[in-house]
Scaffold this active site. Sequence first.
Site, short mmCIF file in Angstrom:
data_model
loop_
_atom_site.label_atom_id
_atom_site.label_comp_id
_atom_site.label_asym_id
_atom_site.label_seq_id
_atom_site.Cartn_x
_atom_site.Cartn_y
_atom_site.Cartn_z
N ASP A 75 0.82 -1.21 0.00
CA ASP A 75 0.00 0.00 0.00
C ASP A 75 0.86 1.27 0.00
O ASP A 75 0.48 2.27 -0.60
CB ASP A 75 -0.92 0.00 1.21
CG ASP A 75 -2.10 -0.95 1.06
OD1 ASP A 75 -2.26 -1.49 -0.06
OD2 ASP A 75 -2.82 -1.18 2.04
N THR A 189 -10.01 2.27 5.85
CA THR A 189 -9.52 0.92 6.15
C THR A 189 -8.02 0.92 6.47
O THR A 189 -7.41 -0.15 6.51
CB THR A 189 -9.79 -0.03 4.97
OG1 THR A 189 -9.29 0.56 3.76
CG2 THR A 189 -11.29 -0.29 4.82
N SER A 192 -6.99 5.05 10.23
CA SER A 192 -8.23 5.40 10.93
C SER A 192 -8.91 4.17 11.52
O SER A 192 -9.42 4.20 12.65
CB SER A 192 -9.18 6.11 9.96
OG SER A 192 -10.44 6.35 10.56
#
Length: 296
Positions: A75, A189, A192
């Site tokens: 990511d 997702t 947070s």
Amino acid sequence: MKIALFGKRIGESTAESISHLIGKMDASGVSLCYHRQFFTDLLPYCLGKLPAGELFTGSWDMPKDVDMLLALGGDGTFLRAVTLLNGLEIPVAGINFGRLGFLTTAKTGEGVEKSIDDIINGLYTIEKRLMLSVSGEAVPSGTYPCALNELSIQRNGSSMLEFSISVNGRSLPPYLADGVIIATPTGSTAYSLSVGGPIVTPDSNVFIIAPIAPHNLNIRPIVIPSDSVLTISYTSRKSTALATIDNRSFPLSQNSVLTICKSEHSANYVSLFDMNFIDALKDKLLWGEDRRCTDR
């Protein structure tokens, strides 16, 4: 079709798979261009095996006819790829060579071959993902101010921070906490979620304000419309703070004011047909899995 390639932390364990993937695209007639650092990192492992292609460093020298940017990694690599575009609305796809890889719809292994075939054959959709924009004198010059995931501000010392936050000019109660996160639906997702924020579908037009380790326990995450304008500052007895826009950090001094609003730019997120948002929740976050039903 022309695909730009970007990746990070290339090593012996991933170079062979990446080389195979690149060879497959080249054999399928895809024109390739390489991020310079990615090409340099990959070259020692794939000497003589990489198809020819143009090199680029950033959005300013990326070939104008690129149809898609392919991020190879986790990511963090995907977020860096979005930053690399600097507002160019080129679709970004991801193949997970990292760990969780929630933003990367394709996984290494059996899914890669099909994913590349689907990309080549146009079997995907492009989702417009909301981004937030951060402004203020504290933001260093030259910093890309937009975030696909979140802005976070957290203490850089032993004392808690007292945040003053306003939404469209209306002040929220003071947040006494180790930090605070302003997240987009895509970021719901990510960081947070780890501090108790809600899961929000990516097509929602909202922001999430989520405290990090709040000291006043009646302060909870709140969801607000994305057309809101937020201002945020903090005070503290001793601590300074670190502000992070996705993967770009800078020090934030007391009483410095940051303004957060919806960015005029969107991220064009490539979604493959075999992995939608709900599938990703179940596959990568094990959403709803009943551990009582697993064999021991």
